[in-house]
Design an enzyme around this catalytic site. Structure first.
Site, short mmCIF file in Angstrom:
data_model
loop_
_atom_site.label_atom_id
_atom_site.label_comp_id
_atom_site.label_asym_id
_atom_site.label_seq_id
_atom_site.Cartn_x
_atom_site.Cartn_y
_atom_site.Cartn_z
N SER A 1 -3.89 51.18 20.82
CA SER A 1 -3.81 49.95 21.69
C SER A 1 -5.28 50.08 22.31
O SER A 1 -6.45 50.36 21.91
CB SER A 1 -2.82 49.34 22.34
OG SER A 1 -2.97 48.20 22.55
N LYS B 1 0.99 25.34 36.30
CA LYS B 1 0.38 26.24 37.17
C LYS B 1 1.59 27.33 37.62
O LYS B 1 1.18 28.59 38.01
CB LYS B 1 0.59 25.47 38.75
CG LYS B 1 0.14 26.24 39.93
CD LYS B 1 -1.29 26.86 39.64
CE LYS B 1 -1.79 27.55 40.77
NZ LYS B 1 -3.23 28.31 40.48
#
Length: 272
Positions: A85, A137
């Site tokens: 990765s 949010k």
């Protein structure tokens, strides 16, 4: 002619290790080491990577620094036991890559995880009152499920990050983007398979990578010294960190710390 640094460094190979999960501390240490390689004009760099990856931004900053250094220094990456990765992404910053046949690599992709403790909180009678400026949010808040709209927002973000990863591999390895996508689905593969796919150049050991680096820099492989660059730390600190990393409990605590610190962040990470 008077050199700004001793000419000895011109006959040495710099070596930098990237081990463990990649996060802010790794980035700071590696960037500082890369600055030293450039300042002291080492002709070649052996980049030893033994990492499952980590945070996206930190991996990208190391990669960009390597790309910049390529203009002045020959860079050979050596993949160790595992280079997956984000470890692969950083390796793309080298001109050439060597991996052991049994190296675990791949895991090209992005993962983002959050914790949902809603049921547990209900059982213990805990709830939260949230005042927010917009509907998203508190996205990935641990006390509730994601909404469909939130899942789409996060998936779009992951897809963009994935596209950046694939494009970087394609450009670095001279492959077509569609070709990279055939194996960039999160799967892991061996160093031998990576060579067949074009992700690495050669199969071999770190010593093989060192010899290749010396040859590319025009140095005698038998005489060229290899100097590991690392941030100086007190001896006690080094000994403690080694003992902690060598114990199962130490490794577990390190991973827990990493998981907590990166919760809610997109990761280029292989985590078995």
């Amino acid at each position: 002619m008077v050199w700004p640094f001793p000419p000895k460094t011109r006959k040495q190979i710099a070596r930098i290790e990237i081990t463990g999960a990649i996060a802010a501390d790794t980035r700071k240490r590696v960037l500082k080491a890369l600055e030293e390689v450039e300042e002291k004009k080492y002709p070649a760099l052996l980049l030893r990577i033994d990492s499952p990856g980590g945070t996206v931004g930190d991996s990208q900053e190391i990669y960009y620094a390597l790309k910049k250094l390529q203009k002045k220094t020959k860079i050979i990456a050596s993949f160790g036991n595992i280079s997956a990765s984000g470890g692969v992404y950083i390796g793309m910053g080298a001109q050439h890559i060597v991996a052991n046949p049994g190296t675990i690599t791949g895991s090209i992709g992005v993962i983002l995880r959050g914790n949902n403790l809603e049921r547990l909180l209900e059982k213990v009678g805990v709830s939260f009152k949230v005042i927010k400026s917009g509907p998203y949010k508190d996205i990935l808040s641990f006390d509730r499920e994601l909404t469909e709209a939130e899942e789409k927002i996060l998936q779009d973000m992951i897809d963009i990050s994935y596209g950046q990863f694939v494009k970087t591999v394609a450009e670095a390895r001279n492959l077509e983007v569609e070709t990279v996508k055939t194996f960039a689905d999160g799967r892991i593969f061996t160093g031998e398979q990576a060579k067949e796919l074009g992700v690495v150049d050669r199969l071999g050991t770190e010593e093989d990578a060192r010899i290749w680096a010396a040859e590319l820099a025009g140095l005698d492989p038998e005489k060229a010294e290899c100097r590991t660059i690392e941030e100086p730390r007190p001896l006690v600190s080094r000994l403690l960190s080694r003992s902690q990393l060598s114990s199962p409990m130490g490794r577990t605590l390190n991973w827990v710390e990493f998981e907590l610190a990166t919760a809610g962040q997109p990761l280029w990470l292989y985590r078995p």
